[in-house]
Design a protein around this motif. Structure first.
Motif, PDB file in Angstrom:
ATOM      1  N   LEU A 335     -53.165-123.188 -53.509  1.00  0.00           N
ATOM      2  CA  LEU A 335     -53.747-123.621 -54.774  1.00  0.00           C
ATOM      3  C   LEU A 335     -53.245-125.008 -55.127  1.00  0.00           C
ATOM      4  CD1 LEU A 335     -53.368-120.362 -56.899  1.00  0.00           C
ATOM      5  CD2 LEU A 335     -55.395-121.180 -55.730  1.00  0.00           C
ATOM      6  N   ASP A 336     -54.129-125.796 -55.695  1.00  0.00           N
ATOM      7  CA  ASP A 336     -53.771-127.130 -56.168  1.00  0.00           C
ATOM      8  C   ASP A 336     -52.859-126.968 -57.385  1.00  0.00           C
ATOM      9  OD1 ASP A 336     -53.814-129.614 -57.624  1.00  0.00           O
ATOM     10  OD2 ASP A 336     -55.498-130.220 -56.349  1.00  0.00           O
ATOM     11  N   MET A 337     -51.619-127.441 -57.264  1.00  0.00           N
ATOM     12  CA  MET A 337     -50.650-127.234 -58.336  1.00  0.00           C
ATOM     13  C   MET A 337     -50.996-128.052 -59.567  1.00  0.00           C
ATOM     14  SD  MET A 337     -48.130-125.432 -59.161  1.00  0.00           S
ATOM     15  CE  MET A 337     -47.255-125.414 -60.725  1.00  0.00           C
ATOM     16  N   ASN A 338     -51.602-129.212 -59.399  1.00  0.00           N
ATOM     17  CA  ASN A 338     -51.993-130.014 -60.557  1.00  0.00           C
ATOM     18  C   ASN A 338     -52.972-129.244 -61.439  1.00  0.00           C
ATOM     19  OD1 ASN A 338     -50.461-132.218 -59.698  1.00  0.00           O
ATOM     20  ND2 ASN A 338     -52.127-133.027 -58.464  1.00  0.00           N
ATOM     21  N   GLN A 339     -53.998-128.667 -60.820  1.00  0.00           N
ATOM     22  CA  GLN A 339     -54.988-127.919 -61.581  1.00  0.00           C
ATOM     23  C   GLN A 339     -54.397-126.652 -62.175  1.00  0.00           C
ATOM     24  OE1 GLN A 339     -58.426-127.188 -59.184  1.00  0.00           O
ATOM     25  NE2 GLN A 339     -58.847-129.358 -58.822  1.00  0.00           N
ATOM     26  N   ALA A 340     -53.605-125.931 -61.379  1.00  0.00           N
ATOM     27  CA  ALA A 340     -53.049-124.668 -61.863  1.00  0.00           C
ATOM     28  C   ALA A 340     -52.156-124.890 -63.080  1.00  0.00           C
ATOM     29  CB  ALA A 340     -52.265-123.984 -60.744  1.00  0.00           C
ATOM     30  N   PHE A 341     -51.291-125.908 -63.048  1.00  0.00           N
ATOM     31  CA  PHE A 341     -50.404-126.149 -64.191  1.00  0.00           C
ATOM     32  C   PHE A 341     -51.196-126.610 -65.409  1.00  0.00           C
ATOM     33  CE2 PHE A 341     -47.794-129.128 -66.695  1.00  0.00           C
ATOM     34  CZ  PHE A 341     -46.858-128.229 -67.165  1.00  0.00           C
ATOM     35  N   GLU A 342     -52.188-127.466 -65.207  1.00  0.00           N
ATOM     36  CA  GLU A 342     -53.003-127.920 -66.337  1.00  0.00           C
ATOM     37  C   GLU A 342     -53.684-126.745 -67.027  1.00  0.00           C
ATOM     38  OE1 GLU A 342     -55.685-130.759 -64.734  1.00  0.00           O
ATOM     39  OE2 GLU A 342     -54.136-132.276 -64.355  1.00  0.00           O
ATOM     40  N   GLN A 343     -54.232-125.835 -66.245  1.00  0.00           N
ATOM     41  CA  GLN A 343     -54.930-124.696 -66.840  1.00  0.00           C
ATOM     42  C   GLN A 343     -53.954-123.754 -67.534  1.00  0.00           C
ATOM     43  OE1 GLN A 343     -57.276-122.962 -63.693  1.00  0.00           O
ATOM     44  NE2 GLN A 343     -58.053-124.961 -63.084  1.00  0.00           N
ATOM     45  N   TRP A 344     -52.807-123.523 -66.900  1.00  0.00           N
ATOM     46  CA  TRP A 344     -51.824-122.610 -67.500  1.00  0.00           C
ATOM     47  C   TRP A 344     -51.297-123.171 -68.816  1.00  0.00           C
ATOM     48  CZ3 TRP A 344     -46.015-122.246 -66.366  1.00  0.00           C
ATOM     49  CH2 TRP A 344     -45.480-121.093 -66.949  1.00  0.00           C
ATOM     50  N   ALA A 345     -50.876-124.437 -68.817  1.00  0.00           N
ATOM     51  CA  ALA A 345     -50.359-125.037 -70.039  1.00  0.00           C
ATOM     52  C   ALA A 345     -51.437-125.077 -71.125  1.00  0.00           C
ATOM     53  CB  ALA A 345     -49.826-126.447 -69.748  1.00  0.00           C
ATOM     54  N   SER A 346     -52.690-125.319 -70.739  1.00  0.00           N
ATOM     55  CA  SER A 346     -53.777-125.320 -71.721  1.00  0.00           C
ATOM     56  C   SER A 346     -53.904-123.970 -72.397  1.00  0.00           C
ATOM     57  CB  SER A 346     -55.098-125.694 -71.041  1.00  0.00           C
ATOM     58  OG  SER A 346     -55.062-127.008 -70.533  1.00  0.00           O
ATOM     59  N   LEU A 347     -53.847-122.910 -71.609  1.00  0.00           N
ATOM     60  CA  LEU A 347     -53.951-121.562 -72.173  1.00  0.00           C
ATOM     61  C   LEU A 347     -52.807-121.262 -73.134  1.00  0.00           C
ATOM     62  CD1 LEU A 347     -54.998-119.490 -69.028  1.00  0.00           C
ATOM     63  CD2 LEU A 347     -56.392-119.926 -71.044  1.00  0.00           C
ATOM     64  N   ARG A 348     -51.601-121.588 -72.713  1.00  0.00           N
ATOM     65  CA  ARG A 348     -50.426-121.277 -73.542  1.00  0.00           C
ATOM     66  C   ARG A 348     -50.419-122.083 -74.834  1.00  0.00           C
ATOM     67  NH1 ARG A 348     -46.366-117.372 -72.429  1.00  0.00           N
ATOM     68  NH2 ARG A 348     -46.864-116.481 -70.406  1.00  0.00           N
ATOM     69  N   ILE A 349     -50.762-123.361 -74.747  1.00  0.00           N
ATOM     70  CA  ILE A 349     -50.762-124.200 -75.947  1.00  0.00           C
ATOM     71  C   ILE A 349     -51.892-123.792 -76.887  1.00  0.00           C
ATOM     72  CG2 ILE A 349     -51.053-126.565 -76.770  1.00  0.00           C
ATOM     73  CD1 ILE A 349     -49.691-127.501 -74.188  1.00  0.00           C
ATOM     74  N   ALA A 350     -53.052-123.451 -76.319  1.00  0.00           N
ATOM     75  CA  ALA A 350     -54.156-122.984 -77.161  1.00  0.00           C
ATOM     76  C   ALA A 350     -53.765-121.712 -77.905  1.00  0.00           C
ATOM     77  CB  ALA A 350     -55.392-122.749 -76.307  1.00  0.00           C
ATOM     78  N   ALA A 351     -53.061-120.797 -77.223  1.00  0.00           N
ATOM     79  CA  ALA A 351     -52.605-119.569 -77.875  1.00  0.00           C
ATOM     80  C   ALA A 351     -51.612-119.886 -78.997  1.00  0.00           C
ATOM     81  CB  ALA A 351     -51.970-118.635 -76.850  1.00  0.00           C
ATOM     82  N   LEU A 352     -50.779-120.913 -78.807  1.00  0.00           N
ATOM     83  CA  LEU A 352     -49.836-121.319 -79.839  1.00  0.00           C
ATOM     84  C   LEU A 352     -50.569-121.783 -81.092  1.00  0.00           C
ATOM     85  CD1 LEU A 352     -46.961-122.066 -80.802  1.00  0.00           C
ATOM     86  CD2 LEU A 352     -47.256-124.265 -79.644  1.00  0.00           C
ATOM     87  N   PHE A 353     -51.611-122.584 -80.918  1.00  0.00           N
ATOM     88  CA  PHE A 353     -52.371-123.049 -82.069  1.00  0.00           C
ATOM     89  C   PHE A 353     -53.075-121.896 -82.766  1.00  0.00           C
ATOM     90  CE2 PHE A 353     -51.820-127.251 -80.232  1.00  0.00           C
ATOM     91  CZ  PHE A 353     -51.761-128.074 -81.355  1.00  0.00           C
ATOM     92  N   ARG A 354     -53.591-120.954 -81.997  1.00  0.00           N
ATOM     93  CA  ARG A 354     -54.278-119.809 -82.619  1.00  0.00           C
ATOM     94  C   ARG A 354     -53.319-118.977 -83.453  1.00  0.00           C
ATOM     95  NH1 ARG A 354     -56.689-119.097 -77.292  1.00  0.00           N
ATOM     96  NH2 ARG A 354     -58.855-119.829 -77.262  1.00  0.00           N
ATOM     97  N   ARG A 355     -52.068-118.862 -82.997  1.00  0.00           N
ATOM     98  CA  ARG A 355     -51.083-118.097 -83.773  1.00  0.00           C
ATOM     99  C   ARG A 355     -50.739-118.804 -85.076  1.00  0.00           C
ATOM    100  NH1 ARG A 355     -48.710-117.119 -78.606  1.00  0.00           N
ATOM    101  NH2 ARG A 355     -47.200-118.797 -78.945  1.00  0.00           N
ATOM    102  N   VAL A 356     -50.771-120.127 -85.069  1.00  0.00           N
ATOM    103  CA  VAL A 356     -50.436-120.880 -86.287  1.00  0.00           C
ATOM    104  C   VAL A 356     -51.526-120.723 -87.336  1.00  0.00           C
ATOM    105  CG1 VAL A 356     -50.063-123.205 -87.210  1.00  0.00           C
ATOM    106  CG2 VAL A 356     -48.970-122.521 -85.076  1.00  0.00           C
ATOM    107  N   SER A 357     -52.794-120.855 -86.898  1.00  0.00           N
ATOM    108  CA  SER A 357     -53.890-120.765 -87.859  1.00  0.00           C
ATOM    109  C   SER A 357     -55.184-120.480 -87.115  1.00  0.00           C
ATOM    110  CB  SER A 357     -54.020-122.065 -88.662  1.00  0.00           C
ATOM    111  OG  SER A 357     -55.170-122.043 -89.478  1.00  0.00           O
ATOM    112  N   THR A 358     -56.043-119.700 -87.757  1.00  0.00           N
ATOM    113  CA  THR A 358     -57.362-119.444 -87.180  1.00  0.00           C
ATOM    114  C   THR A 358     -58.303-120.630 -87.363  1.00  0.00           C
ATOM    115  OG1 THR A 358     -58.043-118.377 -89.250  1.00  0.00           O
ATOM    116  CG2 THR A 358     -57.144-116.954 -87.505  1.00  0.00           C
ATOM    117  N   ASP A 359     -57.886-121.629 -88.115  1.00  0.00           N
ATOM    118  CA  ASP A 359     -58.723-122.825 -88.281  1.00  0.00           C
ATOM    119  C   ASP A 359     -58.760-123.677 -87.023  1.00  0.00           C
ATOM    120  OD1 ASP A 359     -59.229-122.079 -90.851  1.00  0.00           O
ATOM    121  OD2 ASP A 359     -57.662-123.324 -91.735  1.00  0.00           O
TER     122      ASP A 359
END
Length: 507
Positions: A335-359
């Motif tokens: 697996l391309d590590m650049n793509q895998a890390f970008e997607q993983w970090a995107s998911l985790r950070i997006a979940a962080l924002f959702r926990r802060v506010s549904t806005d």
């Protein structure tokens, strides 16, 4: 550093005397992203020569000081070598200690490898779960949905990637035995069973009236989905035979699937078509929703395994053409590590924002035209890894239609964060490259976002977010620096799967 090890042994290849270590019981050869390998790093020189001959796009080939070298690219995964050993490629080391890897004790090296395996497996499990729930959000993860939503729990002592892969596949096989379907079968036999085929009876049995051409429906396991899964099981059989952990359960499952025939060579060349037919066939089975979902995930994993093995080069998530097709295909999952890390970090950070506010609404790799010419033709597009769109607050005094129209009108001013993610190490803020800084500033200007983040990986919480200030060229322009140009360097801790001090950055 090349490592050949079992659960208790670790040998390095950094020292000339230790470059031909004995083969361990598990037969795992662990290397790292961007590492250079020579023939002396392999327990069997034939494995090195085999990798050279394949000309995989994953490995760069160089000749230095009279000897050939293989340089691992930015990939992680496993390669099954001709000797039976498994080459395990882990992500590059991010310095969490001042001691170089060559000077660390074997126990510390083993702990570092175990920690790396753990967070890599956690990353893959997150990507797999996201692919099951919302496959359209992450286009680059379309080949990662192969292990199923409920991946096996991660062990305390991390398994090698090859054993972890086997564990996920065997878990799916254990929960979903071969399915059966009714298949039309025509036989010329001495007893009448089912429907008599009159035309065939007259053509074939005119001179032998004691026989009957009968058509009947029989339960059969010879459906395309089962055959595709059986082919993947055969592909993994070399790893099952060498794996002490899974040899017994692998033998039991092989017996269960023994009567099913694998795909033949012509079907393997038409693998995508066979897979689509198998999916349609599977969808017609009378299974409960959970059983159907699990069976489909097992089918997807089998297809992914066969697809990666059929190209043998597996250059990342979207393999390109191979310069030279190997004479005998072996398991090669990378697996391309650049793509895998970008997607993983995107998911985790997006979940962080959702926990802060549904806005907050995350947008993954949303592309838009940035530059046009005078005639309105698109010249350049931009696509940040992650955009956070902040929904405007509801106004009770306005109608729903007015609010929706206002939201659309003000959409360009509602991006709160624009986030770029890089799989690279930043020792400090001064280590940021000019191209990354220009890109971040351009994103902030294009989306008029109050904050622009550059996210990079770390292994601990030592590094904290750093705010970058844009200084005007002259003092006269100081008041004209836009407010939306606040840039941040954000460390993402791979061991915890979150950004350091993330809550302090969010309102």
């Amino acid at each position: 550093m090349t490592v050949l090890h079992n659960d208790s042994d670790l040998h390095t290849a950094g020292n000339p005397e230790l470059r031909r270590p004995a083969v361990s019981q598990t037969g795992i050869m662990t290397v790292f992203e961007h590492q250079r390998l020579t023939a002396r790093d392999f327990a069997y020189v034939t494995d090195f020569e085999w990798l050279l001959a394949q000309e995989f796009a994953v490995f760069g080939i160089k000749r230095k000081r009279g000897q050939w070298q293989l340089q691992v690219g930015h990939y992680i995964g496993i390669v099954h070598l001709p000797s039976g050993m498994v080459l395990e490629i882990l992500p590059k080391r991010m310095a969490a200690t001042n001691t170089p890897p060559q000077r660390q004790s074997p126990s510390k090296q083993q702990r570092a490898i175990s920690r790396t395996r753990l967070w890599v497996q956690r990353m893959l499990a997150d990507l797999i779960a996201s692919n099951d729930s919302s496959p359209q959000t992450l286009p680059n993860s379309k080949h990662l949905g192969q292990f199923g939503r409920h991946a096996a729990p991660l062990p305390i002592n991390a398994l090698p990637l090859s054993d972890w892969l086997i564990q996920q596949f065997l878990q799916g096989l254990t929960q979903h035995p071969p399915t059966q379907h009714y298949q039309t079968q025509i036989d010329n036999q001495t007893s009448l069973q089912g429907r008599l085929v009159i035309k065939a009876q007259l053509q074939r049995n005119l001179l032998q009236p004691h026989k009957f051409v009968c058509e009947r429906s029989v339960l059969s396991q010879e459906m395309l989905a089962n055959r595709l899964i059986k082919s993947a099981l055969e592909q993994l059989s070399p790893l099952l035979q060498t794996s002490v952990r899974f040899r017994r359960i692998g033998a039991q499952l092989s017996t269960t699937w023994q009567r099913i025939s694998a795909l033949h060579t012509h079907e393997l060349t038409q693998l995508a078509t066979v897979y689509q037919q198998a999916k349609r066939q599977f969808a017609m089975q009378p299974l409960h929703a959970n059983a159907m979902q699990g069976a489909q995930q097992l089918l997807e994993m089998a297809y992914w395994l066969l697809r990666q093995s059929s190209v043998a080069g597996a250059n990342g998530i979207a393999p390109p053409a191979i310069k030279q097709r190997p004479p005998s295909l072996r398991l090669c999952l990378l697996l391309d590590m650049n793509q895998a890390f970008e997607q993983w970090a995107s998911l985790r950070i997006a979940a962080l924002f959702r926990r802060v506010s549904t806005d907050y609404q995350p947008l993954f790799q949303a592309q838009r035209v940035w530059l046009n010419d005078e005639e309105g033709r698109a010249c350049l597009s931009i696509r940040p890894d992650l955009l956070i769109y902040q929904t405007p607050p509801d106004n009770d005094n306005s109608t729903h239609t007015d609010h929706k129209a206002k939201a659309i009108t003000d959409r360009a001013g509602c991006y709160s964060h624009v986030i770029d993610i890089k799989w690279k190490t930043l020792a400090n803020a001064a280590a940021i490259s000019p191209s990354d800084a220009y890109q971040l500033a351009s994103y902030a200007q294009a989306y008029q976002a109050p904050q622009a983040w550059l996210v990079y990986p770390v292994q601990d919480d030592t590094q904290q977010p750093t705010r970058l200030r844009q200084l005007p060229v002259t003092e006269a322009l100081a008041s004209k620096v836009p407010d939306y140009a606040t840039l941040w360097l954000i460390p993402f801790n791979v061991n915890t799967g979150t950004i350091n001090k993330g809550s302090d950055l969010l309102p």
